[in-house]
Each structure stands twice: as C-alpha cells, then as structure tokens.
Scaffold this motif. Structure first.
Motif, mmCIF file in Angstrom:
data_model
loop_
_atom_site.group_PDB
_atom_site.id
_atom_site.type_symbol
_atom_site.label_atom_id
_atom_site.label_comp_id
_atom_site.label_asym_id
_atom_site.label_seq_id
_atom_site.Cartn_x
_atom_site.Cartn_y
_atom_site.Cartn_z
ATOM 1 N N LEU A 1 64.157 32.367 60.415
ATOM 2 C CA LEU A 1 63.166 33.433 60.382
ATOM 3 C C LEU A 1 62.508 33.555 59.011
ATOM 4 O O LEU A 1 61.378 34.040 58.903
ATOM 5 C CB LEU A 1 63.822 34.769 60.754
ATOM 6 N N VAL A 2 63.209 33.115 57.960
ATOM 7 C CA VAL A 2 62.656 33.197 56.614
ATOM 8 C C VAL A 2 61.422 32.310 56.507
ATOM 9 O O VAL A 2 60.371 32.726 56.000
ATOM 10 C CB VAL A 2 63.708 32.787 55.566
ATOM 11 N N GLY B 1 56.948 47.122 62.884
ATOM 12 C CA GLY B 1 57.107 46.340 64.098
ATOM 13 C C GLY B 1 56.964 47.155 65.359
ATOM 14 O O GLY B 1 56.819 46.590 66.446
ATOM 15 N N ALA C 1 53.945 33.291 58.183
ATOM 16 C CA ALA C 1 53.133 34.382 58.727
ATOM 17 C C ALA C 1 52.491 35.186 57.607
ATOM 18 O O ALA C 1 51.321 35.577 57.692
ATOM 19 C CB ALA C 1 54.006 35.294 59.599
ATOM 20 N N GLN C 2 53.243 35.444 56.543
ATOM 21 C CA GLN C 2 52.710 36.221 55.416
ATOM 22 C C GLN C 2 51.573 35.481 54.732
ATOM 23 O O GLN C 2 50.567 36.088 54.333
ATOM 24 C CB GLN C 2 53.830 36.502 54.414
ATOM 25 N N GLY D 1 58.656 33.782 58.594
ATOM 26 C CA GLY D 1 58.097 34.956 57.938
ATOM 27 C C GLY D 1 57.193 34.590 56.770
ATOM 28 O O GLY D 1 56.138 35.203 56.573
ATOM 29 N N SER D 2 57.599 33.594 56.000
ATOM 30 C CA SER D 2 56.781 33.158 54.868
ATOM 31 C C SER D 2 55.456 32.580 55.342
ATOM 32 O O SER D 2 54.399 32.838 54.744
ATOM 33 C CB SER D 2 57.545 32.110 54.045
#
Length: 215
Positions: free
Chosen positions: A68-69, A129, A75-76, A72-73
């Motif tokens: 997920l890290v 969320g 997506a950011q 998430g990176s």
C-alpha cells in the motif's frame, strides 16, 4: 463499507481491508468485525496478503501491507491536491477553530480526502476516506455545481442532525470545480448561519488553493 459495488468478492475484500485500517486484527477479530464466516475471512485475508495489501505482524495478526505504501506514493504523485491543500486547511482550521475538510467527487458521491480536526472536545469528526452523497450537505451541493452569489454554500442539520457547515468550490487551472473545501462543526458553535461566520474565510482558502494549483 460505504459503497457496495455489486462485485461481491471485491466488496468483501475491501471490508476486510477497512477492518484493519485502525490496527492489526487476528483472524477471529476479523471474523467478528466483518461478520463473514471464518473460512471466507481467511481466504480473503490470505489473498490480500499474497498481493502485499495485507501482512502479518510479529503476533500473526493481519496488518496493512507494505504494498500500500507504493500505491499511496503513486497516487499522491498523480494527485497533488491533498498536499497542496494541507497547509491551507491547517491555517483555516487554526483561524476558525473548527474542523475543516476537503472533498472530491466520485461519481454520484463525494469522498473526504483531507480532514483536520478542531481541538474542541465537542466536534464533528469526518474520517479521511469517508464517502457521502452529493445531494445533502454544503460540500455535496458545491460539487453538484449549485453555486451561490456569496461564493459559499451553507448547511444546517441537512445531512446530520446538530451539524452545520459552510463550503466553497476549489477550481482547477481550467476553471472547473475540482474539490469542495468545508468548515464544519456543532450548530452550538457555528450557529444557524455558519456562512455569516466563516463563509468569507472558506472562500479565501479555496481561492488560495486555486492559486497553488496554478490558477
């Protein structure tokens, strides 16, 4: 889950994932929190673990995975709105003393992508969320392109009893509405005219974010 897609296995997998969002859970805890049969929970959790979405901690409990890290990176990096908005919303929260949120539209709903809480004990908490309908609440009406001459839209007990909010549109460089910025809290503090109290501040923050986005 707030959204039910109709794709059963996907909805169930997301329910398992959301169940460990606040902390690791043993299989028995996952079974209790999801309400699914033990065999179903184990199958879903094991599959998510194989993909790196879940992992096991030192006690064998299921925890959010390292996969997920990376997601998430990525997506950011592709969605810089949140990080650009964070200091602006932080200043707005400190200026008003109330909770502030940033919402984006997802189909016929809106999702909270940033939420900063007031230090007051009595507060309206919107978890990041969270998904809400577009047809209720000031942020929903902003994203539905229901404008106002003031630049802000207020809501009093519309979606949640006892809660008031005021929201303004955040526009992108092309002029389209990309998000709704909100201040929300108990009616006891925001009053039944939250726009009169904080409307100008919310509009100013939305305009500042517009500039940060290259507007």
């Amino acid at each position: 889950m707030d959204i039910v897609t109709g794709v059963g296995v996907l909805d169930k997998a997301m329910t398992v994932l959301q169940s460990v969002a606040d902390g690791p859970q043993a299989l028995s805890q996952l079974q209790q929190s999801t309400g699914y049969p033990r065999a179903t929970v184990h199958r879903l959790a094991a599959a998510l673990e194989s993909h790196g979405i879940l992992r096991r901690d030192v006690d064998g409990r299921f925890e959010l995975g390292h996969g997920l890290v990376a997601l998430g990176s990525a997506a950011q990096a592709r969605f810089p709105l949140v990080e650009l908005a964070r200091p602006i919303l932080s200043e707005l929260r400190d200026r008003t003393g109330e909770s502030v949120q940033l919402f984006v539209q997802e189909g016929r709903q809106r999702r909270c992508v940033l939420s900063l809480e007031t230090p007051h004990g009595l507060r309206w908490i919107v978890p990041e969320g969270s998904v809400f309908p577009l047809d209720a609440g000031s942020a929903g009406r902003v994203l539905s392109a229901k404008g106002a001459a003031t630049g802000w839209i207020e809501s009093v007990g519309e979606r949640e009893a006892g809660v008031a909010s005021v929201s303004a549109a955040v526009r992108g460089p092309a002029g389209a509405v990309v998000a709704a910025l909100s201040v929300s809290g108990p009616i006891e503090r925001l009053s039944r005219q939250p726009g009169e109290r904080f409307g100008d501040a919310v509009v100013a923050a939305a305009d500042e974010l517009f500039v940060s986005l290259g507007g």
